[in-house]
Scaffold this active site. Structure first.
Site, PDB file in Angstrom:
ATOM      1  N   GLY A  43      13.802  41.192  26.751  1.00 18.31           N
ATOM      2  CA  GLY A  43      12.836  40.095  26.688  1.00 18.31           C
ATOM      3  C   GLY A  43      12.837  39.288  25.407  1.00 18.31           C
ATOM      4  O   GLY A  43      12.522  38.092  25.426  1.00 18.31           O
ATOM      5  N   GLU A  98      10.037  41.289  18.910  1.00 16.61           N
ATOM      6  CA  GLU A  98       9.595  41.667  20.251  1.00 16.61           C
ATOM      7  C   GLU A  98       9.069  40.428  20.974  1.00 16.61           C
ATOM      8  O   GLU A  98       8.634  39.456  20.342  1.00 16.61           O
ATOM      9  CB  GLU A  98       8.515  42.760  20.115  1.00 16.61           C
ATOM     10  CG  GLU A  98       7.904  43.272  21.394  1.00 16.61           C
ATOM     11  CD  GLU A  98       8.881  43.928  22.367  1.00 16.61           C
ATOM     12  OE1 GLU A  98       9.812  43.231  22.808  1.00 16.61           O
ATOM     13  OE2 GLU A  98       8.678  45.105  22.722  1.00 16.61           O
ATOM     14  N   ASP A  99       9.112  40.475  22.297  1.00 16.64           N
ATOM     15  CA  ASP A  99       8.606  39.333  23.070  1.00 16.64           C
ATOM     16  C   ASP A  99       7.080  39.351  23.182  1.00 16.64           C
ATOM     17  O   ASP A  99       6.416  38.342  22.975  1.00 16.64           O
ATOM     18  CB  ASP A  99       9.254  39.271  24.464  1.00 16.64           C
ATOM     19  CG  ASP A  99       9.160  40.582  25.251  1.00 16.64           C
ATOM     20  OD1 ASP A  99       8.615  41.576  24.714  1.00 16.64           O
ATOM     21  OD2 ASP A  99       9.630  40.618  26.401  1.00 16.64           O
ATOM     22  N   ASP A 102       1.583  44.415  24.524  1.00 17.36           N
ATOM     23  CA  ASP A 102       0.619  44.515  25.613  1.00 17.36           C
ATOM     24  C   ASP A 102      -0.251  45.747  25.327  1.00 17.36           C
ATOM     25  O   ASP A 102      -1.221  45.671  24.576  1.00 17.36           O
ATOM     26  CB  ASP A 102       1.431  44.622  26.913  1.00 17.36           C
ATOM     27  CG  ASP A 102       0.588  44.612  28.164  1.00 17.36           C
ATOM     28  OD1 ASP A 102      -0.558  44.157  28.107  1.00 17.36           O
ATOM     29  OD2 ASP A 102       1.082  45.051  29.223  1.00 17.36           O
ATOM     30  N   LYS A 130      -1.163  40.384  23.555  1.00 14.37           N
ATOM     31  CA  LYS A 130      -2.292  40.478  24.501  1.00 14.37           C
ATOM     32  C   LYS A 130      -3.213  41.582  24.005  1.00 14.37           C
ATOM     33  O   LYS A 130      -3.189  42.693  24.529  1.00 14.37           O
ATOM     34  CB  LYS A 130      -1.771  40.847  25.899  1.00 14.37           C
ATOM     35  CG  LYS A 130      -1.133  39.714  26.659  1.00 14.37           C
ATOM     36  CD  LYS A 130      -1.056  40.000  28.154  1.00 14.37           C
ATOM     37  CE  LYS A 130       0.085  40.891  28.535  1.00 14.37           C
ATOM     38  NZ  LYS A 130       0.436  40.862  29.971  1.00 14.37           N
ATOM     39  N   PHE A 151      -0.263  38.029  33.249  1.00 11.32           N
ATOM     40  CA  PHE A 151       1.141  38.426  33.259  1.00 11.32           C
ATOM     41  C   PHE A 151       1.961  37.151  33.139  1.00 11.32           C
ATOM     42  O   PHE A 151       1.830  36.236  33.943  1.00 11.32           O
ATOM     43  CB  PHE A 151       1.515  39.204  34.517  1.00 11.32           C
ATOM     44  CG  PHE A 151       2.840  39.897  34.349  1.00 11.32           C
ATOM     45  CD1 PHE A 151       2.899  41.147  33.762  1.00 11.32           C
ATOM     46  CD2 PHE A 151       4.015  39.273  34.724  1.00 11.32           C
ATOM     47  CE1 PHE A 151       4.121  41.771  33.551  1.00 11.32           C
ATOM     48  CE2 PHE A 151       5.247  39.887  34.521  1.00 11.32           C
ATOM     49  CZ  PHE A 151       5.298  41.139  33.932  1.00 11.32           C
ATOM     50  N   ASP A 158      10.355  38.491  31.784  1.00 12.72           N
ATOM     51  CA  ASP A 158      10.689  38.525  33.209  1.00 12.72           C
ATOM     52  C   ASP A 158       9.589  39.149  34.047  1.00 12.72           C
ATOM     53  O   ASP A 158       8.690  39.818  33.535  1.00 12.72           O
ATOM     54  CB  ASP A 158      11.955  39.370  33.425  1.00 12.72           C
ATOM     55  CG  ASP A 158      11.674  40.870  33.286  1.00 12.72           C
ATOM     56  OD1 ASP A 158      11.065  41.266  32.273  1.00 12.72           O
ATOM     57  OD2 ASP A 158      12.041  41.632  34.206  1.00 12.72           O
ATOM     58  N   ARG A 164      13.481  34.696  33.401  1.00 13.18           N
ATOM     59  CA  ARG A 164      13.754  34.729  31.965  1.00 13.18           C
ATOM     60  C   ARG A 164      14.228  33.389  31.420  1.00 13.18           C
ATOM     61  O   ARG A 164      14.080  33.088  30.239  1.00 13.18           O
ATOM     62  CB  ARG A 164      14.834  35.781  31.652  1.00 13.18           C
ATOM     63  CG  ARG A 164      14.425  37.218  31.885  1.00 13.18           C
ATOM     64  CD  ARG A 164      15.450  38.144  31.233  1.00 13.18           C
ATOM     65  NE  ARG A 164      15.385  39.501  31.712  1.00 13.18           N
ATOM     66  CZ  ARG A 164      14.547  40.442  31.249  1.00 13.18           C
ATOM     67  NH1 ARG A 164      13.705  40.146  30.286  1.00 13.18           N
ATOM     68  NH2 ARG A 164      14.568  41.656  31.739  1.00 13.18           N
TER      69      ARG A 164
HETATM   70  P1  IMP Z   1       3.540  47.532  25.908  1.00  9.20           P
HETATM   71  O1  IMP Z   1       4.268  48.804  25.630  1.00  9.20           O
HETATM   72  O2  IMP Z   1       2.491  47.710  26.981  1.00  9.20           O
HETATM   73  O3  IMP Z   1       2.983  46.863  24.680  1.00  9.20           O
HETATM   74  O4  IMP Z   1       4.551  46.576  26.599  1.00  9.20           O
HETATM   75  C1  IMP Z   1       5.541  45.890  25.991  1.00  9.20           C
HETATM   76  C2  IMP Z   1       6.587  45.445  26.986  1.00  9.20           C
HETATM   77  O5  IMP Z   1       6.044  45.274  28.309  1.00  9.20           O
HETATM   78  C3  IMP Z   1       7.124  44.110  26.600  1.00  9.20           C
HETATM   79  O6  IMP Z   1       8.222  44.237  25.736  1.00  9.20           O
HETATM   80  C4  IMP Z   1       7.511  43.509  27.928  1.00  9.20           C
HETATM   81  O7  IMP Z   1       8.808  43.900  28.275  1.00  9.20           O
HETATM   82  C5  IMP Z   1       6.545  44.109  28.920  1.00  9.20           C
HETATM   83  N1  IMP Z   1       5.415  43.209  29.212  1.00  9.20           N
HETATM   84  C6  IMP Z   1       4.116  43.381  28.884  1.00  9.20           C
HETATM   85  N2  IMP Z   1       3.356  42.348  29.300  1.00  9.20           N
HETATM   86  C7  IMP Z   1       4.218  41.502  29.907  1.00  9.20           C
HETATM   87  C8  IMP Z   1       4.039  40.215  30.525  1.00  9.20           C
HETATM   88  O8  IMP Z   1       2.945  39.633  30.615  1.00  9.20           O
HETATM   89  N3  IMP Z   1       5.174  39.656  31.033  1.00  9.20           N
HETATM   90  C9  IMP Z   1       6.394  40.234  30.963  1.00  9.20           C
HETATM   91  N4  IMP Z   1       6.609  41.417  30.378  1.00  9.20           N
HETATM   92  C10 IMP Z   1       5.515  42.054  29.856  1.00  9.20           C
END
Ligand code: IMP
Length: 178
Positions: A43, A98-99, A102, A130, A151, A158, A164
């Site tokens: 991402g 990082e993208d 979350d 987020k 989302f 993606d 993407r």
């Molecule tokens: P975390 O571990 O929950 O912080 O998630 C991080 C990863 O989840 C990111 O690097 C993304 O690959 C994916 N992710 C979380 N939210 C989204 C979203 O809204 N769209 C797409 N990918 C997401």
């Protein structure tokens, strides 16, 4: 494309301006040093390539792939390394790119894992944050945009490997995922 009705949250121009600003902040932070960008696949690839071309300091790049999601939008909480870095990071100044943050679980895991390898420093830049969905406390050092609990897809992000290539960040509307 069947799933083409997504609302634009951040336009290409907005992202472009913010990436330029972030590059300025990061260049100031690492002035006189070489920074090793750790791009989290897949991402962050678009963000990392735009960001690195605007940095005014010496840069290296390496890639890491982790998996915490299947084709669902909810985090399983389990993080696995799918591709590790190519070289040692001992004594280097690392900036994880990082993208999106979350739940924070992915970056919490990556940071702990990389810190155990004794880099000289470790910071994180994320394009999107987020904060409403955090499961573990995590604050990125640099952040492009804080966004509500949508989302989102595009600019490298993606849903099930789709979207993407979109130049902006779009909200994926319920019912348009399948
Ligand atoms: P975390 O571990 O929950 O912080 O998630 C991080 C990863 O989840 C990111 O690097 C993304 O690959 C994916 N992710 C979380 N939210 C989204 C979203 O809204 N769209 C797409 N990918 C997401």
């Amino acid at each position: 494309m069947k799933n083409s009705t997504q609302k634009v949250l951040l336009s290409e121009a907005q992202i472009d301006r913010r990436v330029e600003e972030l590059a300025g902040e990061i260049s100031a932070e690492y002035r006189g040093k070489k920074v090793l960008l750790v791009c989290v696949l897949k991402g962050a690839v678009v963000f990392a390539s735009d960001l690195m071309r605007r940095l005014k300091v010496a840069v290296e790049i390496d890639f890491m792939a982790v998996s915490s999601y299947g084709s669902e939008t909810a985090s399983s909480g389990a993080v696995r390394i799918l591709k590790d870095l190519d070289s040692s990071i001992r004594g280097k100044d690392l900036l994880i790119v990082e993208d999106i943050v979350d739940t924070g679980l992915t970056l919490d895991y990556i940071c702990k894992n990389l810190l155990s390898r004794k880099p000289s420093s470790l910071k994180v830049v994320t394009l999107l944050d987020k904060p409403a969905r955090r499961k573990v406390e995590f604050t990125p050092d640099f952040c492009g945009f804080e966004i509500p609990d949508y989302f989102v897809v595009g600019y490298g992000l993606d849903f099930d490997e789709n979207y993407r290539q979109l130049p902006g960040i779009h909200i994926l509307q319920p019912g348009n995922k399948g």
